[in-house]
Motif scaffolding. Structure first.
Motif, short mmCIF file in Angstrom:
data_model
loop_
_atom_site.label_atom_id
_atom_site.label_comp_id
_atom_site.label_asym_id
_atom_site.label_seq_id
_atom_site.Cartn_x
_atom_site.Cartn_y
_atom_site.Cartn_z
N GLU A 216 33.06 43.56 46.59
CA GLU A 216 32.02 42.57 46.75
C GLU A 216 31.29 42.46 45.61
N HIS A 217 30.30 41.32 45.47
CA HIS A 217 29.70 41.04 44.50
C HIS A 217 28.47 42.15 44.03
N PRO A 218 28.25 42.42 42.80
CA PRO A 218 27.22 43.41 42.59
C PRO A 218 26.03 43.32 43.22
N THR A 219 25.35 41.86 43.25
CA THR A 219 24.33 41.64 43.93
C THR A 219 24.34 41.95 45.50
N LEU A 220 25.30 41.60 46.11
CA LEU A 220 25.43 42.03 47.61
C LEU A 220 25.43 43.51 47.65
#
Length: 482
Positions: A216-220
């Motif tokens: 998963e994307h770090p922001t998510l």
């Protein structure tokens, strides 16, 4: 005062009087002639006592009826005539049936007035009485909960008062504006967490880690962490402030909360600690399996949605209908899959390899899904498929109506209980001296009044629970039943 001559005239022939005499009773304006031999079948009832105490004088008669006319030999009762007609059945048939439209609580009070034991009430009518009692008890509990929220007992410790305040703040959004804002934030966090879980599976939004795997994307991931922190704080505060922690921990919705939070921490532990204890691939598989459990948090919406709660309770009360539905489908699936397998064996390119494999075809056919991955190719097989389709429609349609009725019944019942609770609070304000409910929580006398309020035995109406004051409220039976 009734004269002695009048009693002598009533006395007739001594001991045989009660068997031969007839009396006239006037119940709510309805006159009826009753005979002693019928009334004495149940000597402990009020009418039988009245028949046997006529010679006892003025006090004996007026202790059993409201008024008496010696000239007409007529006894007057200010009671419900419709209920009296039903209660009279006990003298003729040995049982009592409650007529439709009569309040069960009022009818119970009528039976107690006429001294007819509740054991004579038929079982079909007792169910209505028990249901009404449960409704009144639920109203009493709701009113008591609201009264408890209006103030705190000054004799309790500071920690106990703080615990009650936190519990009310977290569990009852309607108690204050900050509590309502907190409930809205909790609802938004649930939605955001569910959306992030879905977005994290989109390949274009994923990034590669050091091993080249898509994650998963770090922001998510950061948003997910913030949501979990919120859920954790919410659960811990509710657990600490809960008056019964064991009941809280075993509650279904709270188990859902734990399942929504636990995978995050277990995955965190396995990622940072488990890799040293087991193979990396096993750790990744375990983490992936735990991350799937995040879908449990969508059920947290039921805490903030009365519609979902109503649906849940309706399904719980429809277990019998749901069991019938599954039984019908199970029988049909077994029969039609076996027929389909037998009929399709003559075709060289048959898709029915075995009866267990045919179960899938029967399921999607009877439920009218029809994916088309398995289908019959012979004429008899097509006829069997058409029959299974029609039987599936009938099997599904039959139990649906009772399930819908349970949903509507529970939904309407909740609305009635809410309205009745507001009505009781309004009555309490009217009967309070200053019109402020907080006054009932300030002293010992108020506490005793609250207890009297919930003493349902003296209730004379189906929508009126006894007032907090100790004074008696005189209402005629006809007024109470309207």
């Amino acid at each position: 005062m009734i004269g002695a001559s009048s009693f002598e005239e009533l006395n007739g022939s001594g001991s045989d009087y009660s068997e031969e005499v007839e009396i006239i009773v006037n119940v709510g304006g309805i006159r009826q002639i009753l005979y002693g031999d019928i009334l004495n079948r149940y000597p402990e009832t009020r009418l039988a006592e009245l028949m046997n105490c006529i010679t006892g004088g003025y006090d004996a008669i007026f202790s059993l009826c409201d008024d008496y006319d010696p000239g007409q030999r007529e006894f007057y009762f200010d009671r419900d005539p419709d209920a009296f007609k039903c209660i009279m059945e006990v003298y003729y048939y040995g049982e009592v049936h409650m007529k439709k439209g009569i309040c069960p609580i009022c009818f119970k009070n009528e039976m107690e007035f006429w001294k007819v034991d509740l054991c004579f009430l038929d079982d079909c009518c007792k169910s209505h009485l028990n249901e009404k009692k449960e409704e009144l008890e639920e109203i009493a509990r709701r009113v008591q909960t609201i009264l408890d929220d209006l103030g705190f007992d000054t004799s309790e410790s500071r920690w106990k008062r703080f615990q009650k305040y936190v519990w009310k703040f977290m569990e009852k959004p309607e108690s204050s504006f900050p509590a309502r804002v907190t409930a809205v934030l909790s609802f938004l966090f649930i939605l955001i967490s569910s959306i992030v879980m879905c977005l994290g599976t989109i390949p274009d939004l994923q990034v590669e880690d050091a091993e080249g795997n898509n994650v998963e994307h770090p922001t998510l991931d950061n948003i997910e962490t913030a949501c979990i922190i919120w859920f954790t704080m919410e659960y811990v505060l509710r657990l600490m402030s809960s008056p019964n922690k064991l009941h809280f921990a075993l509650s279904f919705m709270n188990i859902i909360d734990v399942l929504a939070i636990l995978p995050f921490y277990v995955s965190l532990i396995l990622t940072h600690v488990g890799a040293k204890m087991m193979e990396l691939i096993n750790v990744q598989q375990a983490v992936q399996a735990l991350r799937i459990m995040r879908i449990a948090r969508i059920f947290k919406l039921a805490r903030h949605s009365s519609g979902l709660q109503t649906l849940t309770y309706a399904l719980k009360s429809s277990f019998k209908e749901l069991g019938l539905l599954l039984m019908y489908l199970a029988v049909g699936i077994f029969v039609f899959s076996a027929l389909g397998y037998t009929m399709e064996q003559s075709h060289p390119e048959t898709l029915f390899k075995s009866i267990p494999q045919s179960f899938w075809w029967a399921i999607i056919t009877m439920t009218t899904v029809g994916y088309g991955d398995i289908y019959p190719k012979t004429t008899l097989g097509k006829l069997n498929a058409a029959t299974s389709f029609l039987c599936g429609v009938i099997a599904i349609a039959l139990p649906i109506h009772p399930i819908i009725n349970n949903f509507v019944k529970y939904y309407n019942k909740q609305r009635v209980l809410e309205t009745a609770t507001k009505h009781e609070l309004e009555l309490m304000e009217l009967h309070s001296a200053g019109g402020d409910l907080r006054g009932f929580r300030g002293d010992t006398q108020g506490s005793e009044d609250v207890k009297m309020w919930y003493h349902l035995k003296s209730s004379h109406s189906d929508t009126f629970i006894p007032a907090l004051s100790k004074e008696k409220h005189h209402r005629t039976r006809l007024q109470s039943c309207k």
